[in-house]
Scaffold this motif. Structure first.
Motif, mmCIF file in Angstrom:
data_model
loop_
_atom_site.group_PDB
_atom_site.id
_atom_site.type_symbol
_atom_site.label_atom_id
_atom_site.label_comp_id
_atom_site.label_asym_id
_atom_site.label_seq_id
_atom_site.Cartn_x
_atom_site.Cartn_y
_atom_site.Cartn_z
ATOM 1 N N GLN A 76 0.802 -1.223 0.000
ATOM 2 C CA GLN A 76 0.000 0.000 0.000
ATOM 3 C C GLN A 76 0.833 1.270 0.000
ATOM 4 O O GLN A 76 0.312 2.344 0.288
ATOM 5 C CB GLN A 76 -0.940 0.004 1.214
ATOM 6 C CG GLN A 76 -1.977 -1.080 1.147
ATOM 7 C CD GLN A 76 -2.940 -1.039 2.317
ATOM 8 O OE1 GLN A 76 -2.659 -0.493 3.371
ATOM 9 N NE2 GLN A 76 -4.116 -1.601 2.116
ATOM 10 N N ALA A 77 2.124 1.180 -0.332
ATOM 11 C CA ALA A 77 2.974 2.371 -0.292
ATOM 12 C C ALA A 77 4.075 2.288 -1.344
ATOM 13 O O ALA A 77 4.458 1.195 -1.784
ATOM 14 C CB ALA A 77 3.595 2.529 1.095
ATOM 15 N N ALA A 78 4.564 3.459 -1.722
ATOM 16 C CA ALA A 78 5.690 3.549 -2.658
ATOM 17 C C ALA A 78 6.509 4.790 -2.315
ATOM 18 O O ALA A 78 5.969 5.807 -1.873
ATOM 19 C CB ALA A 78 5.200 3.636 -4.096
ATOM 20 N N ASP A 79 7.812 4.694 -2.526
ATOM 21 C CA ASP A 79 8.721 5.824 -2.390
ATOM 22 C C ASP A 79 9.216 6.162 -3.789
ATOM 23 O O ASP A 79 9.732 5.288 -4.490
ATOM 24 C CB ASP A 79 9.901 5.472 -1.483
ATOM 25 C CG ASP A 79 9.480 5.142 -0.055
ATOM 26 O OD1 ASP A 79 8.403 5.607 0.366
ATOM 27 O OD2 ASP A 79 10.238 4.428 0.630
ATOM 28 N N LEU A 80 9.039 7.432 -4.184
ATOM 29 C CA LEU A 80 9.266 7.834 -5.572
ATOM 30 C C LEU A 80 10.006 9.159 -5.663
ATOM 31 O O LEU A 80 9.925 9.999 -4.768
ATOM 32 C CB LEU A 80 7.913 7.994 -6.283
ATOM 33 C CG LEU A 80 6.998 6.784 -6.262
ATOM 34 C CD1 LEU A 80 5.552 7.193 -6.402
ATOM 35 C CD2 LEU A 80 7.393 5.816 -7.356
ATOM 36 N N ARG A 81 10.651 9.364 -6.798
ATOM 37 C CA ARG A 81 11.174 10.690 -7.145
ATOM 38 C C ARG A 81 10.881 10.915 -8.619
ATOM 39 O O ARG A 81 10.613 9.977 -9.365
ATOM 40 C CB ARG A 81 12.640 10.849 -6.799
ATOM 41 C CG ARG A 81 13.632 10.078 -7.590
ATOM 42 C CD ARG A 81 15.084 10.422 -7.242
ATOM 43 N NE ARG A 81 15.417 10.241 -5.856
ATOM 44 C CZ ARG A 81 16.452 9.536 -5.392
ATOM 45 N NH1 ARG A 81 17.279 8.941 -6.239
ATOM 46 N NH2 ARG A 81 16.675 9.423 -4.120
ATOM 47 N N LEU A 82 10.915 12.179 -9.015
ATOM 48 C CA LEU A 82 10.610 12.545 -10.399
ATOM 49 C C LEU A 82 11.597 13.615 -10.825
ATOM 50 O O LEU A 82 11.658 14.692 -10.210
ATOM 51 C CB LEU A 82 9.172 13.068 -10.487
ATOM 52 C CG LEU A 82 8.608 13.358 -11.874
ATOM 53 C CD1 LEU A 82 8.589 12.105 -12.747
ATOM 54 C CD2 LEU A 82 7.194 13.915 -11.749
ATOM 55 N N ASN A 83 12.393 13.311 -11.841
ATOM 56 C CA ASN A 83 13.377 14.281 -12.334
ATOM 57 C C ASN A 83 12.693 15.587 -12.695
ATOM 58 O O ASN A 83 11.609 15.587 -13.280
ATOM 59 C CB ASN A 83 14.115 13.735 -13.562
ATOM 60 C CG ASN A 83 15.096 12.659 -13.195
ATOM 61 O OD1 ASN A 83 15.579 12.585 -12.071
ATOM 62 N ND2 ASN A 83 15.395 11.792 -14.150
ATOM 63 N N GLY A 84 13.330 16.691 -12.356
ATOM 64 C CA GLY A 84 12.802 17.997 -12.701
ATOM 65 C C GLY A 84 11.740 18.502 -11.734
ATOM 66 O O GLY A 84 11.226 19.605 -11.910
ATOM 67 N N ARG A 85 11.391 17.715 -10.730
ATOM 68 C CA ARG A 85 10.403 18.133 -9.733
ATOM 69 C C ARG A 85 11.001 17.975 -8.347
ATOM 70 O O ARG A 85 11.646 16.977 -8.036
ATOM 71 C CB ARG A 85 9.122 17.292 -9.825
ATOM 72 C CG ARG A 85 8.403 17.430 -11.122
ATOM 73 C CD ARG A 85 7.911 18.859 -11.321
ATOM 74 N NE ARG A 85 7.184 18.968 -12.582
ATOM 75 C CZ ARG A 85 6.269 19.876 -12.797
ATOM 76 N NH1 ARG A 85 5.966 20.762 -11.868
ATOM 77 N NH2 ARG A 85 5.671 19.926 -13.961
ATOM 78 N N SER A 86 10.765 18.966 -7.514
ATOM 79 C CA SER A 86 11.278 18.910 -6.152
ATOM 80 C C SER A 86 10.409 18.006 -5.285
ATOM 81 O O SER A 86 9.263 17.701 -5.633
ATOM 82 C CB SER A 86 11.313 20.316 -5.545
ATOM 83 O OG SER A 86 9.983 20.767 -5.287
#
Length: 189
Positions: free
Chosen positions: A142-152
């Motif tokens: 039920q969870a995820a840790d994510l990042r997105l290039n170009g977004r803080s």
């Protein structure tokens, strides 16, 4: 763990999809002639720096989850340390996708840092890291840790929180955002 019930948090997610439908629909139509004019289409794009795998799949078409796509998501979001996979809660997938649409229409893929975590992996992380919950929602898909290039981290977290679909944690020092379908709450900086 598919959930078909409607609740207040679900409305926030649906509003996020509705707000981006006009932007996202042409992208889907151009990329997938088969889906031209399909209406409600949901897509998720991610890659894993740990495994090198990429995921780009449409998992929902006009009110129906696509079983094969969900199985692909389950495998992609597995515990990369031991290969164990479970069914990822579709509410979490919806929060991830709705947030993505709000940020850039889902064009740039997320980097998945952590999806499902086995109890053994979670226990190991608790011993070696701070901020890992004993009863983490990662252990039940039920969870995820994510990042997105170009977004803080702050931009991603604000978009995720606007869905009112679950928990949103800011981990600026590690450059990622935690999203889950648990209780609506925020934390971190």
């Amino acid at each position: 763990m598919t959930h078909s019930g409607t609740n207040l948090s679900r409305r926030g997610i649906l509003r996020a999809f509705a707000a981006t439908a006009l932007v996202a629909a042409p992208t889907y139509s151009n990329a997938f002639g088969l889906l031209r004019g399909a209406g409600d289409v949901r897509r998720i794009r991610m890659y894993s720096g740990r495994t090198g795998e990429r995921l780009d799949t449409i998992y929902w078409i006009e009110g129906e989850y696509i079983g094969e796509a969900l199985r692909e998501i389950n495998l992609f979001m597995r515990d990369w340390r031991n290969g164990q996979a479970i069914q990822i809660d579709t509410r979490t997938v919806d929060i991830i996708a709705a947030t993505h649409n709000l940020l850039d229409g889902g064009r740039e893929p997320y980097m998945l840092l952590s999806g499902y975590r086995s109890p053994e992996t979670n226990a190991m992380l608790r011993r070696t890291s701070s901020g890992v919950a004993r009863n983490s929602l990662h252990m039940v898909g039920q969870a995820a840790d994510l990042r997105l290039n170009g977004r803080s981290v702050n931009q991603i977290a604000r978009a995720a929180a606007s869905c009112h679909g679950g928990g949103v944690g800011r981990y600026s020092g590690s450059n990622f955002v935690h999203m889950d379908c648990g209780a609506v709450r925020t934390w971190g900086s």
